[in-house]
Design an enzyme around this catalytic site. Sequence first.
Site, PDB file in Angstrom:
ATOM      1  N   GLY A  21     -43.755  27.852  59.703  1.00  0.00           N
ATOM      2  CA  GLY A  21     -43.576  29.284  59.898  1.00  0.00           C
ATOM      3  C   GLY A  21     -42.780  29.875  58.764  1.00  0.00           C
ATOM      4  N   SER A  22     -42.756  31.203  58.678  1.00  0.00           N
ATOM      5  CA  SER A  22     -42.013  31.846  57.608  1.00  0.00           C
ATOM      6  C   SER A  22     -41.529  33.203  58.068  1.00  0.00           C
ATOM      7  CB  SER A  22     -42.865  31.993  56.352  1.00  0.00           C
ATOM      8  OG  SER A  22     -44.023  32.769  56.628  1.00  0.00           O
ATOM      9  N   GLY A  23     -40.463  33.692  57.418  1.00  0.00           N
ATOM     10  CA  GLY A  23     -39.898  34.996  57.723  1.00  0.00           C
ATOM     11  C   GLY A  23     -39.491  35.701  56.445  1.00  0.00           C
ATOM     12  N   THR A  24     -38.616  36.706  56.570  1.00  0.00           N
ATOM     13  CA  THR A  24     -38.212  37.493  55.407  1.00  0.00           C
ATOM     14  C   THR A  24     -37.484  36.652  54.377  1.00  0.00           C
ATOM     15  OG1 THR A  24     -37.955  39.378  56.896  1.00  0.00           O
ATOM     16  CG2 THR A  24     -37.010  39.585  54.690  1.00  0.00           C
ATOM     17  N   TYR A  25     -36.586  35.782  54.849  1.00  0.00           N
ATOM     18  CA  TYR A  25     -35.726  35.035  53.939  1.00  0.00           C
ATOM     19  C   TYR A  25     -36.048  33.551  53.849  1.00  0.00           C
ATOM     20  CZ  TYR A  25     -32.901  39.233  54.557  1.00  0.00           C
ATOM     21  OH  TYR A  25     -32.469  40.525  54.610  1.00  0.00           O
ATOM     22  N   ALA A  26     -36.820  33.016  54.803  1.00  0.00           N
ATOM     23  CA  ALA A  26     -36.953  31.560  54.867  1.00  0.00           C
ATOM     24  C   ALA A  26     -38.369  31.133  55.235  1.00  0.00           C
ATOM     25  CB  ALA A  26     -35.968  31.003  55.892  1.00  0.00           C
ATOM     26  N   THR A  27     -38.689  29.908  54.829  1.00  0.00           N
ATOM     27  CA  THR A  27     -39.916  29.240  55.245  1.00  0.00           C
ATOM     28  C   THR A  27     -39.539  27.896  55.829  1.00  0.00           C
ATOM     29  OG1 THR A  27     -41.142  30.312  53.449  1.00  0.00           O
ATOM     30  CG2 THR A  27     -42.177  28.400  54.499  1.00  0.00           C
ATOM     31  N   VAL A  28     -40.171  27.527  56.952  1.00  0.00           N
ATOM     32  CA  VAL A  28     -39.837  26.273  57.635  1.00  0.00           C
ATOM     33  C   VAL A  28     -40.988  25.291  57.455  1.00  0.00           C
ATOM     34  CG1 VAL A  28     -39.171  25.195  59.808  1.00  0.00           C
ATOM     35  CG2 VAL A  28     -38.455  27.554  59.318  1.00  0.00           C
ATOM     36  N   ASP A 137     -30.317  37.496  68.901  1.00  0.00           N
ATOM     37  CA  ASP A 137     -31.729  37.637  68.513  1.00  0.00           C
ATOM     38  C   ASP A 137     -32.600  36.759  69.411  1.00  0.00           C
ATOM     39  OD1 ASP A 137     -33.935  38.558  67.128  1.00  0.00           O
ATOM     40  OD2 ASP A 137     -33.735  37.131  65.486  1.00  0.00           O
TER      41      ASP A 137
END
Length: 442
Positions: A21-28, A137
Amino acid sequence: MAAPPWGPPRLDGFILSERLGSGTYATVYKAYAKKDTREVVAIKCVAKKSLNKASVENLLTEIEILKGIRHPHIVQLKDFQWDRDNIYLIMEFCAGGNLSRFIHTRRILPEKVARVFMQQLASALQFLHERNISHLDLKPQNILLSSLEKPHLKLADFGFAQHMSPWDEKHVLRGSPLYMAPEMVCQRQYDARVDLWSVGVILYEALFGQPPFASRSFSELEEKIRSNRVIEDFFAHPWVDLEHMPSGESLARATALVVQAVKKDQEGEAAAALSLYCKALDYFVPALHYEVDTHRKEAIKAKVGQYVSRAEELKAIVSSSNQALLRQGPSAQDLLKEMARDKPRLLAALEVASAAIAKEEKVGGEQDALDLYQHSLGELLLLLAAEPPGRRQELLHTEVQNLMARAEFLKEKIKMRESRWEAESLDKEGLLESLRSSCTLQ
């Protein structure tokens, strides 16, 4: 080392594979340790160039919080590293994906499954709140599942988490609007209780398949979730029932209650012994859920069978005693009704008590009878407190005691029946074969 443009970054000691998965600041990424164990982990890669001052502070807080806590329903931070381009959080791997995907692939969750998940989430939140930590969150995407075969929730993504005492107030907007408490959405001051609002929204989504306040715009969402209602005491709510959540302490608690039950039994206090045996059953069932060792499970089942048999004998004794009380009761109650002719409220409460007794005598009427007993007693206790000394007060006091005894017995009978149903449910999985014949409460 820098990440090649066509794949995941390289990190000493690990082989990074598929992107989770990924978001604004990070990718897992899913990753494997190069050492002999070949341990599977999840690695959260945060690109330094994407960080501003606020996100750096959030990341440092996340690392600080996760480094210092260990809980079975909070994802574990195993280590963290960094290089020229990235910061790496090496996390426990959860093979079941996130709760959002789990709900949507099943459309809705059965109430029994949702309750177990809520217990696990409540356990994690209570642990955090006791340490003055708020997640801020909470949403299904940030709750992971250990596996799909026997899923256990793991609270994750502490990027917005804060150290907050219960009386601390904040005003910085954090989290996802769909799951935000009204005081956050409306940009007012808020405190640690906002996590509990999010839990309620998650529970709603689990049971109905979608969040309760879906909308096309932020302003529409804000309007929908405005409310002045106080959030209840979530951790103590009987539906969550953290007290009876399957855990390593369940068996010890059950055993301690059995010791008390045996003592009362030996002293000839049948009603007290029956009540304690019933309370012990409330812990034995989760103890069996928790136990994984086959031999220990069989030993627990054998003991529980003995306790259920004795509880059945005690139930017959107490029931016989209560029937005798019932045969004596009408004349005293009729006299009290005669003396209550000038008290319509008292007369009405006594009629409700009579209806409760009638319901109790009917097959399948126990829960309705208990509801009527509780309604009647609520009125009678208030009236007793206001009743002046005299013969009517004495009769009313005796009647209240009799009704309380009957209500308590009925409550324990219902609890035993529910424990039996739970035991039979486990029995279908091959866990409680020995209880099927010994725990018939009809």
